[in-house]
Motif scaffolding. Structure first.
Motif, mmCIF file in Angstrom:
data_model
loop_
_atom_site.group_PDB
_atom_site.id
_atom_site.type_symbol
_atom_site.label_atom_id
_atom_site.label_comp_id
_atom_site.label_asym_id
_atom_site.label_seq_id
_atom_site.Cartn_x
_atom_site.Cartn_y
_atom_site.Cartn_z
ATOM 1 N N ILE A 1 0.868 -1.179 0.000
ATOM 2 C CA ILE A 1 0.000 0.000 0.000
ATOM 3 C C ILE A 1 0.908 1.232 0.000
ATOM 4 O O ILE A 1 1.732 1.404 0.891
ATOM 5 C CB ILE A 1 -0.939 0.002 1.217
ATOM 6 N N GLU A 2 0.749 2.055 -1.007
ATOM 7 C CA GLU A 2 1.567 3.249 -1.182
ATOM 8 C C GLU A 2 1.012 4.405 -0.350
ATOM 9 O O GLU A 2 -0.142 4.375 0.078
ATOM 10 C CB GLU A 2 1.586 3.637 -2.665
ATOM 11 N N SER B 1 -2.688 3.837 -3.244
ATOM 12 C CA SER B 1 -2.750 2.850 -4.316
ATOM 13 C C SER B 1 -2.174 1.520 -3.826
ATOM 14 O O SER B 1 -1.385 1.468 -2.886
ATOM 15 C CB SER B 1 -1.976 3.345 -5.547
ATOM 16 N N TYR B 2 -2.591 0.447 -4.493
ATOM 17 C CA TYR B 2 -2.196 -0.903 -4.090
ATOM 18 C C TYR B 2 -1.143 -1.448 -5.032
ATOM 19 O O TYR B 2 -1.140 -1.164 -6.232
ATOM 20 C CB TYR B 2 -3.413 -1.840 -4.114
ATOM 21 N N LEU B 3 -0.252 -2.265 -4.487
ATOM 22 C CA LEU B 3 0.734 -2.997 -5.265
ATOM 23 C C LEU B 3 0.524 -4.471 -5.001
ATOM 24 O O LEU B 3 0.478 -4.906 -3.845
ATOM 25 C CB LEU B 3 2.155 -2.599 -4.856
ATOM 26 N N LEU B 4 0.395 -5.244 -6.051
ATOM 27 C CA LEU B 4 0.235 -6.696 -5.922
ATOM 28 C C LEU B 4 1.501 -7.331 -6.459
ATOM 29 O O LEU B 4 1.769 -7.280 -7.666
ATOM 30 C CB LEU B 4 -0.993 -7.174 -6.695
ATOM 31 N N LEU C 1 1.448 -2.270 -9.780
ATOM 32 C CA LEU C 1 0.300 -1.436 -9.464
ATOM 33 C C LEU C 1 -0.998 -2.185 -9.779
ATOM 34 O O LEU C 1 -1.133 -2.791 -10.840
ATOM 35 C CB LEU C 1 0.369 -0.139 -10.268
ATOM 36 N N ALA C 2 -1.955 -2.160 -8.832
ATOM 37 C CA ALA C 2 -3.211 -2.896 -9.012
ATOM 38 C C ALA C 2 -4.343 -2.136 -8.325
ATOM 39 O O ALA C 2 -4.127 -1.362 -7.402
ATOM 40 C CB ALA C 2 -3.093 -4.301 -8.419
ATOM 41 N N LEU D 1 -8.768 -5.900 -8.547
ATOM 42 C CA LEU D 1 -7.772 -6.856 -9.020
ATOM 43 C C LEU D 1 -7.154 -7.610 -7.847
ATOM 44 O O LEU D 1 -6.962 -8.836 -7.932
ATOM 45 C CB LEU D 1 -6.694 -6.140 -9.832
ATOM 46 N N VAL D 2 -6.875 -6.910 -6.784
ATOM 47 C CA VAL D 2 -6.337 -7.563 -5.584
ATOM 48 C C VAL D 2 -7.352 -8.558 -5.040
ATOM 49 O O VAL D 2 -7.007 -9.687 -4.690
ATOM 50 C CB VAL D 2 -5.957 -6.509 -4.516
ATOM 51 N N GLN D 3 -8.624 -8.163 -5.001
ATOM 52 C CA GLN D 3 -9.673 -9.041 -4.499
ATOM 53 C C GLN D 3 -9.799 -10.289 -5.370
ATOM 54 O O GLN D 3 -9.888 -11.408 -4.848
ATOM 55 C CB GLN D 3 -10.993 -8.283 -4.453
ATOM 56 N N ASP D 4 -9.801 -10.116 -6.686
ATOM 57 C CA ASP D 4 -9.903 -11.272 -7.586
ATOM 58 C C ASP D 4 -8.706 -12.199 -7.445
ATOM 59 O O ASP D 4 -8.851 -13.428 -7.447
ATOM 60 C CB ASP D 4 -10.030 -10.803 -9.039
#
Length: 134
Positions: free
Chosen positions: A66-67, A71-74, A78-79, A83-86
């Motif tokens: 988590i930035e 924003s999220y990083l998977l 970057l996601a 997308l993270v949930q899926d």
């Protein structure tokens, strides 16, 4: 007709001893019953010694970063949250064993975003390991 003021037969004061006794008993009752309930908290595991081998855990380990801007990083890319949930759903569906996910927030990352990811892992039955930055 007797129109004189009658003298009061006692003050309007009541002793507070019985009131404090009742409050004390209620306090004791609620303290005892609250310790009997188990809280349903997040399944949070901090890094430390583990009985599983490191190689086996690395194969199944997914990192969600988590930035500071939220924003999220998977796994370093970057996601979006969807997308993270899926990805986490497919990771959970594809494994019969325990699934571990590291959550690596930046020091200035919003707490709400960290809670969203931790809540998502809890709902999916995934073990989340909070990886704090030095």
């Amino acid at each position: 007709m007797n129109l004189r003021n009658r003298e009061r037969r006692g003050g309007g004061e009541h002793g507070m001893n019985s009131m404090t006794d009742i409050i004390f008993i209620l306090l004791m009752f609620f303290m005892m019953t609250s310790t009997l309930t188990a809280p349903s908290a997040l399944n949070l595991q901090l890094p430390g010694n583990s009985k599983t081998t490191a190689n086996k855990a690395k194969e199944r380990l997914t990192d969600v970063g988590i930035e500071p801007d939220g924003s999220y990083l998977l796994n370093g890319r970057l996601a979006s949250l969807l997308l993270v949930q899926d990805q986490l759903k497919s990771l959970r569906a594809g494994s019969l064993e325990d699934v571990y996910v590291t959550v690596s927030p930046a020091p200035e990352a919003p707490v709400e975003k960290v809670v969203e990811i931790m809540d998502l892992t809890y709902q999916l039955g995934i073990n989340a390991i909070l990886n704090t930055a030095e």
